[in-house]
Design an enzyme around this catalytic site. Structure first.
Site, PDB file in Angstrom:
ATOM      1  N   LYS A 159     112.434 -52.801  53.056  1.00  0.00           N
ATOM      2  CA  LYS A 159     111.379 -52.676  52.045  1.00  0.00           C
ATOM      3  C   LYS A 159     111.968 -52.627  50.640  1.00  0.00           C
ATOM      4  O   LYS A 159     113.050 -52.078  50.435  1.00  0.00           O
ATOM      5  CB  LYS A 159     110.576 -51.385  52.277  1.00  0.00           C
ATOM      6  CG  LYS A 159     109.870 -51.354  53.617  1.00  0.00           C
ATOM      7  CD  LYS A 159     109.258 -49.982  53.919  1.00  0.00           C
ATOM      8  CE  LYS A 159     107.944 -49.774  53.205  1.00  0.00           C
ATOM      9  NZ  LYS A 159     107.277 -48.522  53.705  1.00  0.00           N
ATOM     10  N   GLY A 166     102.786 -54.903  49.508  1.00  0.00           N
ATOM     11  CA  GLY A 166     103.392 -55.418  50.730  1.00  0.00           C
ATOM     12  C   GLY A 166     104.447 -56.502  50.488  1.00  0.00           C
ATOM     13  O   GLY A 166     104.925 -57.115  51.432  1.00  0.00           O
ATOM     14  N   LEU A 204     107.473 -48.975  62.732  1.00  0.00           N
ATOM     15  CA  LEU A 204     106.557 -48.365  63.699  1.00  0.00           C
ATOM     16  C   LEU A 204     105.683 -49.468  64.291  1.00  0.00           C
ATOM     17  O   LEU A 204     105.160 -50.312  63.568  1.00  0.00           O
ATOM     18  CB  LEU A 204     105.708 -47.297  63.020  1.00  0.00           C
ATOM     19  CG  LEU A 204     106.514 -46.177  62.330  1.00  0.00           C
ATOM     20  CD1 LEU A 204     105.604 -45.261  61.530  1.00  0.00           C
ATOM     21  CD2 LEU A 204     107.287 -45.360  63.354  1.00  0.00           C
ATOM     22  N   HIS A 236      98.729 -56.576  54.473  1.00  0.00           N
ATOM     23  CA  HIS A 236      98.976 -55.267  53.862  1.00  0.00           C
ATOM     24  C   HIS A 236      97.951 -54.894  52.800  1.00  0.00           C
ATOM     25  O   HIS A 236      98.154 -53.956  52.043  1.00  0.00           O
ATOM     26  CB  HIS A 236     100.396 -55.168  53.277  1.00  0.00           C
ATOM     27  CG  HIS A 236     101.466 -55.426  54.289  1.00  0.00           C
ATOM     28  ND1 HIS A 236     101.586 -54.684  55.439  1.00  0.00           N
ATOM     29  CD2 HIS A 236     102.445 -56.356  54.347  1.00  0.00           C
ATOM     30  CE1 HIS A 236     102.598 -55.140  56.138  1.00  0.00           C
ATOM     31  NE2 HIS A 236     103.134 -56.164  55.513  1.00  0.00           N
ATOM     32  N   LYS A 238      94.141 -53.551  52.083  1.00  0.00           N
ATOM     33  CA  LYS A 238      93.057 -52.864  52.789  1.00  0.00           C
ATOM     34  C   LYS A 238      91.754 -53.648  52.692  1.00  0.00           C
ATOM     35  O   LYS A 238      91.450 -54.220  51.640  1.00  0.00           O
ATOM     36  CB  LYS A 238      92.873 -51.464  52.198  1.00  0.00           C
ATOM     37  CG  LYS A 238      94.123 -50.610  52.352  1.00  0.00           C
ATOM     38  CD  LYS A 238      94.138 -49.448  51.385  1.00  0.00           C
ATOM     39  CE  LYS A 238      95.516 -48.786  51.421  1.00  0.00           C
ATOM     40  NZ  LYS A 238      95.686 -47.816  50.324  1.00  0.00           N
ATOM     41  N   GLU A 276     100.239 -41.500  51.034  1.00  0.00           N
ATOM     42  CA  GLU A 276      99.992 -42.432  52.140  1.00  0.00           C
ATOM     43  C   GLU A 276     100.947 -42.194  53.302  1.00  0.00           C
ATOM     44  O   GLU A 276     102.152 -42.025  53.098  1.00  0.00           O
ATOM     45  CB  GLU A 276     100.138 -43.882  51.651  1.00  0.00           C
ATOM     46  CG  GLU A 276      99.122 -44.249  50.576  1.00  0.00           C
ATOM     47  CD  GLU A 276      99.016 -45.750  50.324  1.00  0.00           C
ATOM     48  OE1 GLU A 276      97.948 -46.203  49.902  1.00  0.00           O
ATOM     49  OE2 GLU A 276     100.017 -46.480  50.548  1.00  0.00           O
ATOM     50  N   GLU A 288     104.332 -43.693  50.914  1.00  0.00           N
ATOM     51  CA  GLU A 288     104.399 -43.697  49.451  1.00  0.00           C
ATOM     52  C   GLU A 288     103.303 -42.832  48.865  1.00  0.00           C
ATOM     53  O   GLU A 288     102.385 -42.429  49.558  1.00  0.00           O
ATOM     54  CB  GLU A 288     104.289 -45.127  48.884  1.00  0.00           C
ATOM     55  CG  GLU A 288     102.948 -45.776  49.087  1.00  0.00           C
ATOM     56  CD  GLU A 288     102.762 -47.048  48.255  1.00  0.00           C
ATOM     57  OE1 GLU A 288     103.473 -47.248  47.263  1.00  0.00           O
ATOM     58  OE2 GLU A 288     101.870 -47.844  48.603  1.00  0.00           O
ATOM     59  N   ARG A 292      97.397 -42.386  41.005  1.00  0.00           N
ATOM     60  CA  ARG A 292      96.229 -42.902  40.272  1.00  0.00           C
ATOM     61  C   ARG A 292      95.006 -42.822  41.172  1.00  0.00           C
ATOM     62  O   ARG A 292      95.109 -42.458  42.336  1.00  0.00           O
ATOM     63  CB  ARG A 292      96.467 -44.371  39.911  1.00  0.00           C
ATOM     64  CG  ARG A 292      96.779 -45.162  41.171  1.00  0.00           C
ATOM     65  CD  ARG A 292      96.787 -46.648  40.986  1.00  0.00           C
ATOM     66  NE  ARG A 292      97.416 -47.314  42.111  1.00  0.00           N
ATOM     67  CZ  ARG A 292      96.816 -47.650  43.239  1.00  0.00           C
ATOM     68  NH1 ARG A 292      95.544 -47.353  43.419  1.00  0.00           N
ATOM     69  NH2 ARG A 292      97.464 -48.246  44.209  1.00  0.00           N
ATOM     70  N   ARG A 338      85.321 -53.821  51.228  1.00  0.00           N
ATOM     71  CA  ARG A 338      85.717 -54.474  49.968  1.00  0.00           C
ATOM     72  C   ARG A 338      85.180 -55.890  49.982  1.00  0.00           C
ATOM     73  O   ARG A 338      85.591 -56.702  50.819  1.00  0.00           O
ATOM     74  CB  ARG A 338      87.235 -54.529  49.846  1.00  0.00           C
ATOM     75  CG  ARG A 338      87.867 -53.179  49.732  1.00  0.00           C
ATOM     76  CD  ARG A 338      89.305 -53.344  49.299  1.00  0.00           C
ATOM     77  NE  ARG A 338      90.016 -52.093  49.392  1.00  0.00           N
ATOM     78  CZ  ARG A 338      91.191 -51.863  48.813  1.00  0.00           C
ATOM     79  NH1 ARG A 338      91.776 -52.827  48.123  1.00  0.00           N
ATOM     80  NH2 ARG A 338      91.791 -50.709  48.924  1.00  0.00           N
TER      81      ARG A 338
HETATM   82  P1  ADP Z   1     103.397 -51.413  49.407  1.00  0.00           P
HETATM   83  O1  ADP Z   1     103.663 -50.480  48.268  1.00  0.00           O
HETATM   84  O2  ADP Z   1     104.092 -52.735  49.245  1.00  0.00           O
HETATM   85  O3  ADP Z   1     101.948 -51.551  49.713  1.00  0.00           O
HETATM   86  P2  ADP Z   1     103.789 -49.507  51.601  1.00  0.00           P
HETATM   87  O4  ADP Z   1     105.022 -48.723  51.826  1.00  0.00           O
HETATM   88  O5  ADP Z   1     102.599 -48.773  51.082  1.00  0.00           O
HETATM   89  O6  ADP Z   1     104.150 -50.762  50.675  1.00  0.00           O
HETATM   90  O7  ADP Z   1     103.384 -50.212  52.957  1.00  0.00           O
HETATM   91  C1  ADP Z   1     102.299 -51.128  53.026  1.00  0.00           C
HETATM   92  C2  ADP Z   1     101.921 -51.398  54.453  1.00  0.00           C
HETATM   93  O8  ADP Z   1     103.043 -51.948  55.190  1.00  0.00           O
HETATM   94  C3  ADP Z   1     101.506 -50.170  55.261  1.00  0.00           C
HETATM   95  O9  ADP Z   1     100.148 -49.834  55.082  1.00  0.00           O
HETATM   96  C4  ADP Z   1     101.808 -50.661  56.679  1.00  0.00           C
HETATM   97  O10 ADP Z   1     100.787 -51.559  57.086  1.00  0.00           O
HETATM   98  C5  ADP Z   1     103.085 -51.462  56.530  1.00  0.00           C
HETATM   99  N1  ADP Z   1     104.301 -50.617  56.718  1.00  0.00           N
HETATM  100  C6  ADP Z   1     104.985 -49.951  55.752  1.00  0.00           C
HETATM  101  N2  ADP Z   1     106.025 -49.253  56.269  1.00  0.00           N
HETATM  102  C7  ADP Z   1     106.031 -49.490  57.607  1.00  0.00           C
HETATM  103  C8  ADP Z   1     106.853 -49.046  58.718  1.00  0.00           C
HETATM  104  N3  ADP Z   1     107.908 -48.235  58.546  1.00  0.00           N
HETATM  105  N4  ADP Z   1     106.516 -49.484  59.961  1.00  0.00           N
HETATM  106  C9  ADP Z   1     105.463 -50.313  60.148  1.00  0.00           C
HETATM  107  N5  ADP Z   1     104.665 -50.758  59.170  1.00  0.00           N
HETATM  108  C10 ADP Z   1     104.921 -50.364  57.899  1.00  0.00           C
END
Ligand code: ADP
Length: 449
Positions: A159, A166, A204, A236, A238, A276, A288, A292, A338
């Site tokens: 990431k 995403g 996961l 990614h 919603k 989150e 994360e 906001r 949405r």
């Molecule tokens: P962003 O800031 O790019 O939106 P996030 O960390 O919030 O990144 O993750 C966005 C989405 O990616 C999550 O809602 C989930 O669907 C998927 N995701 C993130 N981390 C994981 C993980 N460790 N395992 C599986 N899916 C993940």
């Protein structure tokens, strides 16, 4: 206390209107800003004053800090509400407003920075007692990736540290896939955020996305307003959100809520925020924090009766929170859809003129939208044209109401994602609340075959 008498809303669309409504209720004067493409937008029409801040591209208008500060000075606005997106998580913007003596309705620049960098955010979460996804302690480089991945165990997810939306995220199921996943994630991150730093997490398999709403007064008092389940996602992003989560019981809700509220107290967090998590086999894993207001905040408002923008304005002016944790009562169930100006099958944007618009009504129905019949959707921005929020005493009642309301909603002249929600509301898995973060993508793949 810093009394706030005039708020400049540094945003557009439904969220600008949402903030404007709260200001009007509180008797605070409003200033809208807009690009030349948005001169006829509803947020401009309903505000007390408006200032054109530049040409259509966001970087020249809604992201143009100098123009926005100048608009504050011209109109005498003493505070800025950033909405979501655009400058809402821009620490430099918060600093500049501060230097000009203008109140930023949000957290401190320091807290925005802390949570904006994902590695620092995760470290902070650990220090605050929030459970996190097992992963690397810091940045992952091509040379140490294999060792770290072996420690975590495959599959792993690479990431972007600066991540958002995403982007810059890659899965490596096995050792063979690792090198490529790391290099693609790094180059995507560089292209999207100008920063190629990446980190690694355990991937996961079938989690739900569950997030906790918090609000703090900046002086060590903070509360939680329960959770939202945002597992139904496409790329990614919603699509459908609900509160409460169909997967949690009251005890689990209050437990995770308390962990988050306690963390915010320790941090002395100010304003609204969302923590989150991914949730799998009864366990929560922090991914994360968004510092906001979020798109899906109205479902929390529906089940608590608390206006989150009122709270944001209160704490920004030093008036503190309007409720204590004990006074927060969760009532019923709420779902948000949405509605995007997109083809409901291909998700290709569908800008154009709305020829006919009828928003549904009745008990437990809220439509947050800035569009109207005759409105021309400009092609420059996000395709979200409205949010439909439905509340019922139970989840079953909420779903029944949603089905009725979707039938009543009319948007002609452009394509929208309304038909997708008509399909979802009749689906058995959705009725059972039985879905994870991959459900919607799988469903879309199967139904388009
Ligand atoms: P962003 O800031 O790019 O939106 P996030 O960390 O919030 O990144 O993750 C966005 C989405 O990616 C999550 O809602 C989930 O669907 C998927 N995701 C993130 N981390 C994981 C993980 N460790 N395992 C599986 N899916 C993940």
């Amino acid at each position: 206390m810093t009394a706030i008498s005039k708020i400049l809303i540094a945003n557009r669309g439904e969220i600008a209107l949402r903030v404007l409504r709260a200001c009007k209720e509180l008797g605070i004067a409003t200033v809208a800003v807009h690009s030349t493409a948005d001169a006829n937008a509803m947020h401009v029409r309903l505000a007390d004053e408006s200032v054109c801040i530049g040409p259509p591209p966001s970087r020249d208008s809604y992201l143009n800090i100098h123009q926005i500060v100048a608009a504050c000075e011209i109109t005498g606005a003493d505070a800025v509400h950033p909405g979501y997106g655009f400058l809402s998580e821009n620490a430099k913007f918060a600093d500049i407003l501060d230097a000009h003596g203008i109140t930023f309705i949000g957290p401190t620049a320091e807290h925005i920075r802390l949570m904006g960098d994902k590695i620092t955010a995760k470290k902070t979460a650990v220090e605050l007692g929030i459970p996190v996804v097992p992963g690397s302690d810091g940045e992952v480089l091509p040379e140490n990736a294999l060792e770290i991945a072996r420690q975590i165990g495959f599959p792993v997810l690479i990431k972007a540290t600066a991540g958002g939306g995403g982007r810059g995220m890659k899965v490596a199921k096995t050792e063979d896939e690792l090198e490529e996943a790391v290099s693609t994630a790094r180059s995507e991150a560089l292209a999207a955020f100008g920063n190629d730093a990446v980190y690694m997490e355990k991937y996961l398999g079938k989690p739900r996305h569950i997030e906790v709403q918090v609000v703090g007064d900046g002086a060590g008092n903070a509360i939680h307003l329960g959770e939202r389940d945002c597992s139904l996602q496409r790329r990614h992003q919603k699509v459908w959100e609900e509160a409460n989560s169909p997967a949690l019981n009251v005890e689990q809700r209050m437990n995770i809520g308390q962990i988050c509220a306690d963390a915010m107290k320790k941090m002395k967090y100010r304003g609204a925020g969302t923590i989150e998590f991914l949730y799998e086999n009864g366990e929560f894993f922090f991914i994360e924090m968004n510092t906001r207001l979020q798109v899906e905040h109205p479902i929390t408002e529906a089940i608590t009766g608390i206006d989150l923008v009122h709270e944001q304005i209160r704490v920004a002016s030093g008036a503190g929170l309007s409720v204590t944790q004990d006074q927060v009562v969760f009532s019923g169930h709420a779902i948000e859809c949405r509605i995007n100006a997109e083809d409901p099958r291909t998700f290709v944007p569908s800008p154009g003129t709305i020829t006919h618009f009828h928003a549904p009504g009745g008990l437990g129905v809220r439509v947050d939208s800035g569009v109207y019949a005759g409105y021309k959707i400009p092609p420059y921005y996000d395709s979200l044209i409205g949010k439909l929020i439905v509340h019922g005493r139970t989840r079953v009642e909420c779903m029944m109401r949603l089905r009725r309301v979707l039938d009543e909603f009319v948007v002609d002249g452009i394509k929208t994602t309304l038909p997708l929600f008509q399909d979802l509301v009749s689906n058995q898995d959705i009725a059972n609340g039985d879905y994870d973060i991959h459900w919607l993508e799988n469903y879309l793949a199967e139904t388009s075959a």
